[in-house]
Design an enzyme around this catalytic site. Structure first.
Site, PDB file in Angstrom:
ATOM      1  N   GLN A 104       0.823  -1.217   0.000  1.00 12.28           N
ATOM      2  CA  GLN A 104       0.000   0.000   0.000  1.00 12.28           C
ATOM      3  C   GLN A 104       0.852   1.260   0.000  1.00 12.28           C
ATOM      4  O   GLN A 104       0.523   2.243  -0.656  1.00 12.28           O
ATOM      5  CB  GLN A 104      -0.885   0.025   1.261  1.00 12.28           C
ATOM      6  CG  GLN A 104      -2.337  -0.255   0.989  1.00 12.28           C
ATOM      7  CD  GLN A 104      -3.180  -0.195   2.259  1.00 12.28           C
ATOM      8  OE1 GLN A 104      -3.008   0.667   3.112  1.00 12.28           O
ATOM      9  NE2 GLN A 104      -4.103  -1.122   2.391  1.00 12.28           N
ATOM     10  N   PRO A 131      -5.413  -6.222   4.855  1.00  8.99           N
ATOM     11  CA  PRO A 131      -6.004  -7.064   3.802  1.00  8.99           C
ATOM     12  C   PRO A 131      -5.205  -8.366   3.662  1.00  8.99           C
ATOM     13  O   PRO A 131      -3.996  -8.353   3.881  1.00  8.99           O
ATOM     14  CB  PRO A 131      -5.820  -6.226   2.529  1.00  8.99           C
ATOM     15  CG  PRO A 131      -5.368  -4.875   2.961  1.00  8.99           C
ATOM     16  CD  PRO A 131      -4.806  -5.004   4.327  1.00  8.99           C
ATOM     17  N   ASP A 296     -11.116   3.262   1.271  1.00 10.75           N
ATOM     18  CA  ASP A 296     -10.013   4.163   1.633  1.00 10.75           C
ATOM     19  C   ASP A 296      -8.764   3.913   0.795  1.00 10.75           C
ATOM     20  O   ASP A 296      -7.961   4.798   0.591  1.00 10.75           O
ATOM     21  CB  ASP A 296      -9.690   4.055   3.129  1.00 10.75           C
ATOM     22  CG  ASP A 296      -9.123   2.719   3.522  1.00 10.75           C
ATOM     23  OD1 ASP A 296      -7.919   2.634   3.816  1.00 10.75           O
ATOM     24  OD2 ASP A 296      -9.886   1.732   3.536  1.00 10.75           O
ATOM     25  N   GLN A 297      -8.623   2.672   0.265  1.00  7.42           N
ATOM     26  CA  GLN A 297      -7.436   2.360  -0.533  1.00  7.42           C
ATOM     27  C   GLN A 297      -7.463   3.068  -1.888  1.00  7.42           C
ATOM     28  O   GLN A 297      -6.425   3.228  -2.531  1.00  7.42           O
ATOM     29  CB  GLN A 297      -7.316   0.847  -0.754  1.00  7.42           C
ATOM     30  CG  GLN A 297      -7.084   0.062   0.538  1.00  7.42           C
ATOM     31  CD  GLN A 297      -6.930  -1.432   0.264  1.00  7.42           C
ATOM     32  OE1 GLN A 297      -6.106  -1.850  -0.540  1.00  7.42           O
ATOM     33  NE2 GLN A 297      -7.723  -2.250   0.927  1.00  7.42           N
ATOM     34  N   HIS A 319     -11.551   5.492   8.099  1.00  7.27           N
ATOM     35  CA  HIS A 319     -10.309   5.345   7.314  1.00  7.27           C
ATOM     36  C   HIS A 319     -10.367   6.193   6.042  1.00  7.27           C
ATOM     37  O   HIS A 319      -9.386   6.823   5.654  1.00  7.27           O
ATOM     38  CB  HIS A 319     -10.101   3.876   6.910  1.00  7.27           C
ATOM     39  CG  HIS A 319      -9.235   3.107   7.858  1.00  7.27           C
ATOM     40  ND1 HIS A 319      -9.714   2.045   8.603  1.00  7.27           N
ATOM     41  CD2 HIS A 319      -7.929   3.222   8.176  1.00  7.27           C
ATOM     42  CE1 HIS A 319      -8.732   1.563   9.331  1.00  7.27           C
ATOM     43  NE2 HIS A 319      -7.645   2.249   9.096  1.00  7.27           N
TER      44      HIS A 319
END
Length: 364
Positions: A104, A131, A296-297, A319
């Site tokens: 990430q 994750p 949020d990613q 998040h």
């Protein structure tokens, strides 16, 4: 400390490692020096943990930056980024710290490098509070590719809590710029599948029990689809003992959702299967186009893209709000969130809209 450094409060909103990852990535990509204070201030073990530290070192390595205050337990760090270089980079948490969280922080940086990057990431592949690698490959990857991101992920070894020992090799192609993404139509769920795994000394029956329980739970709500959750015994490519399950749903418009759970000592396998199934069903019920973990990613990619992205979600998570706060602080991106109520179904969704900052890769 660099006088031009942007100060980031690491304790705001969600107040966790995510602030660190986003700030470090965006600092690296925009060339903005940062100082992050009060890192993970509200957590039971405040400051940097091994996983956060290896992520920061990886970013600093990618952008030949200068990193100060980066030690375990430190609550203040400074990063002055240089130029982003492709090539081979390694990060090892030396614990079961998540390789997915390492990815990430590093993936966005590698997109803006001067060539192909090979990231060798070591730690936990299927770890709590992060994750699972299967999520990253099956859910995150196809959606982030819509922005023009291209990467490959080779799972060389799986690693579980508490030993870690997992290893993935991520190959990232640089981009000139990212394109915006619009995902506002959920469509119908067309496919549900997954994997229930055991590794190490754990009996195969656990995998079968997790799978069966998950299928039963989903069947109560979704009757018309064939649900294929394969029970698997991880043999050679696994380090340590672990069990878990991930279930994925795909929609007619190309949306992907997941529910997952990991085994814990003393918890029945059925319970793990049901936990994952219920998580998936929750993420399907809200009628958004992404699940609560992808929300949020995607914020950093929306912020970097050139043009306007619009994504329909369920309730906006803390998040996600935190990610927007950091993205707006470190880029020119502007976000708006609009509530949208369906008259017929009564379902409430939100549209996250972003006028991206249109970052470009100076090396291409």
């Amino acid at each position: 400390m660099d006088p031009a450094a942007v100060e980031i409060d690491g304790s705001v909103m969600e107040g966790g490692g995510q602030i660190l990852r986003l700030s470090a990535s965006l600092s690296c990509i925009t060339g903005t020096p940062i100082k992050i204070t009060k890192i993970r201030a509200g957590r039971s073990t405040p400051g940097l943990r091994p996983q956060h530290l290896s992520g920061l070192q990886l970013v600093s390595d990618l952008c030949s930056g200068s990193l100060q205050g980066a030690t375990i337990g430190s609550t203040d760090i400074s990063l002055s980024p240089g130029k982003i270089h492709g090539g081979n980079h390694t990060a090892d948490t030396q614990t079961a710290g998540s390789v997915c969280l390492l990815m990430q922080v590093a993936l966005p940086c590698a997109l803006f490098s001067d060539g192909v990057s090979q990231l060798c990431l070591k730690g936990g592949t299927n770890a709590e509070m992060a994750p699972q690698i299967d999520y990253t490959v099956k859910v995150f990857k196809p959606i982030v590719e819509k922005f023009g991101v291209h990467f490959d992920c080779d799972i060389r070894m799986r690693g579980y809590y508490p030993k870690g020992g997992g290893e993935v090799m991520v190959t990232v192609n640089p981009v000139k710029e990212l394109q915006p993404v619009v995902m506002t139509e959920r469509g119908n769920i067309t496919k549900i599948y997954g994997r229930a795994f055991v590794a190490g000394v754990l009996p195969f029956k656990l995998a079968k029990d997790m799978s069966a329980a998950a299928v039963r739970a989903i069947r109560k709500e979704i009757k018309e689809l064939y649900i294929n959750i394969q029970p698997l015994q991880e043999k050679d490519k696994a380090c340590g003992n672990g069990n878990g399950i991930i279930i994925i749903a795909e929609s007619s418009t190309g949306c992907v959702f997941a529910g997952s759970a990991l085994g814990k000592k003393g918890v029945y396998a059925d319970k793990i299967g049901i936990e994952a199934a219920e998580m998936l069903l929750r993420n399907i019920r809200h009628n958004g186009c992404v699940d609560d973990f992808l929300q949020d990613q995607l914020i950093i990619f929306m912020a970097m893209a050139k043009g306007r992205s619009r994504i329909r979600t369920g309730a906006v998570t803390l998040h996600t709000q935190t990610a927007i706060h950091i993205a707006e602080q470190l880029t020119q991106a502007k976000f708006t969130i609009t509530k949208s109520e369906e008259q017929l179904s009564g379902s409430v969704t939100y549209i996250i809209e972003c006028e991206g900052s249109g970052l470009t890769n100076p090396s291409l």
